[in-house]
Design a protein around this motif. Structure first.
Motif: not given
Length: 536
Positions: A378-389
């Motif tokens: 279940x682990x991930x090595x990515x940040x997904x769905x980042x909004x512009x900021x």
């Protein structure tokens, strides 16, 4: 052979003399009046406790001669420890002199919330907020909150001395239905406001609260237009659907009612006041199935991360036609370069927690642990769905190693923040771990004598490496990245915005500068300096 035994302070001066008595009185730190029924505790060496009499007095009899540190407590009051005031020196009980313990009374903000016609409003959330610096970062923190009763009354108790903002908002409850409907008429309601009735915190009035004060506030809320935000979500499973959250900059959910058509992905969010928001969408996952040896279907062990999307919005009227595609937003991976001495050993796992926090929406943050533990599907090595900021990226080692570098392409994230744009792809965040850190011992003095104070370690080159080490007269810390630091001793040091170089610059002239090399072991002396008052 001679053995030297260290005994508890209460017994260190014990002699064959007769037992002694420790007497004293607990008083109100503002009025000087006695405080009855306050709990007073000492250790002799076991804990002893009693309540004060009607005149505030207490007396502990049959104590061995020695030093004691009595502590008083009572609901509605704060003692020195609770107010982060340095503890007084231990009391010599053998002198048999009465001691006076002061308790500072709580402050209370109370009042009424009314509508534009002067009628009471029930169920309005009221918050007392104050600028604080948890972990060296300045944030507007909610210290107390409550809701108005059926007569519009509210009461915020247990407040310390300080400067507060009052924030008013409707209760965060909403309904979700899975059927769209047409908007029949313009909707009105009450949006979030600061005292005395402004939407922008910078225009709000600061309420100065002193110990024991009872501050009366009347807040009038005026109805304003509420709007609808609508659109369509692509990429969700038609059967399981998706969830919507519309969050304002205070971290509150702004929607009053949500209407969703799971099959088409269409949505309507109603009752939204004007202002900036973050719309966050998360797909609901159906359990994955797998074929078994018997030919039957069973639930798969692997749990897939849900698809997400985030979209910043500025609402000034009805917003329609929004198109949100799940899983297509900006993402960034994380890679770890392990340069620790034991990185090739079997079963060695040197992890670091990476956290990304939005500047405009501080309540919107996400974190991942890298590298993932073996077998964790279940682990991930990515940040997904980042909004512009713009995001602050923090890296926290989970063991005796340190972050020697933290970069995203040409951006040095130990010094600067990360800007996420809606179009540009981001290179991976690269984290380098090492275990050749330095050891530092700090001895605190005041007027050339040992003293008790908070100790800060500030790095002008890499402000994110700055940290509060604790409060003591002497302390040690290890696993420090090599480099140049300033050691600052100060009472209340934990309240400084020590990740901000502009704030810290005023204290560097009286700080102790130290340069640490790999595996160095250094001892320094830091003289206590006074803290300057921070602007609100």
């Amino acid at each position: 052979m001679v053995w030297h035994l260290r005994m508890p302070c209460a017994l260190a001066q014990q002699t064959a003399s007769e037992p002694v008595e420790l007497r004293g009185r607990v008083v109100n730190g503002v009025t000087g009046e006695p405080v009855a029924d306050a709990l007073v505790q000492i250790y002799a060496p076991e804990r002893k406790a009693q309540f004060t009499a009607s005149d505030g007095t207490f007396a502990f009899a049959d104590l061995p001669p020695g030093t004691y540190s009595p502590v008083a407590r009572k609901p509605g009051f704060f003692n020195d420890r609770e107010l982060s005031i340095p503890m007084r020196p231990p009391i010599q009980a053998a002198r048999n002199e009465p001691v006076v313990l002061k308790l500072m009374p709580e402050a209370i903000i109370y009042g009424e919330v009314k509508n534009e016609n002067g009628e009471p409003l029930e169920g309005v959330t009221v918050r007392a907020q104050q600028w604080q610096t948890p972990n060296g970062q300045r944030q507007l923190v909610t210290l107390r909150d409550t809701a108005t009763d059926d007569e519009g009354n509210f009461r915020l108790a247990d407040l310390r001395q300080g400067r507060y903002y009052l924030f008013f908002t409707s209760t965060n409850s909403w309904s979700t239905t899975y059927q769209l409907s047409s908007k029949e008429q313009e909707e009105q309601g009450y949006g979030a406001q600061f005292y005395p009735g402004v939407h922008d915190r910078r225009s709000a009035t600061i309420i100065e609260v002193r110990p024991g004060a009872h501050v009366h506030i009347v807040q009038a809320l005026s109805r304003e237009h509420l709007f609808e935000v609508s659109g369509v979500v692509h990429g969700a499973d038609p059967e399981s659907g998706f969830n919507l959250m519309l969050m304002n900059t205070s971290g509150d959910f702004a929607q009053k009612s949500v209407h969703i058509n799971r099959k088409t992905g269409q949505f309507q969010i109603r009752g939204v006041p004007a202002g900036p928001y973050m719309l966050h969408v998360t797909a609901n996952l159906r359990p994955a199935l797998r074929n078994t040896a018997s030919g039957l279907l069973a639930l798969a062990d692997e749990e897939r991360p849900p698809l997400t999307a985030a979209l910043p919005l500025q609402v000034h009227g009805d917003l329609s036609g929004l198109v949100i595609a799940l899983g297509t937003g900006t993402s960034v991976g994380v890679q770890v370069r392990d340069e620790t001495s034991g990185n090739n050993e079997a079963n060695s796992l040197h992890q670091v927690l990476i956290k990304m926090t939005s500047h405009e929406f501080s309540g919107f943050s996400s974190a991942i642990m890298v590298p993932p533990a073996p077998g964790d599907r279940r682990a991930t090595t990515r940040f997904e769905g980042l909004a512009p900021d713009t995001y602050t990226v923090d890296a926290g080692p989970t063991g005796p190693w340190y972050v020697s570098s933290l970069r995203c392409g040409s951006e040095d994230l130990l010094h600067d923040d990360l800007t996420v744009s809606p179009v540009a792809a981001l290179p991976p965040i690269e984290v380098t771990l090492r275990d050749d850190g330095a050891q530092l011992t700090v001895k605190v003095t005041e007027n050339a004598q040992p003293a008790f104070a908070g100790v800060l370690l500030f790095s002008a080159d890499y402000p994110k490496r700055s940290r509060f080490l604790g409060s003591a007269s002497s302390l040690s810390t290890g696993n420090l990245a090599p480099g140049t630091y300033y050691v600052i001793a100060m009472r209340g040091a934990e309240n400084l915005e020590f990740h901000n170089p502009t704030v810290m610059e005023r204290y560097l002239a009286h700080a102790t500068e130290v340069t640490l090399g790999p595996r160095a072991n250094v001892t320094v002396v830091a003289e206590v300096q006074q803290q300057e008052e921070e602007p609100q």
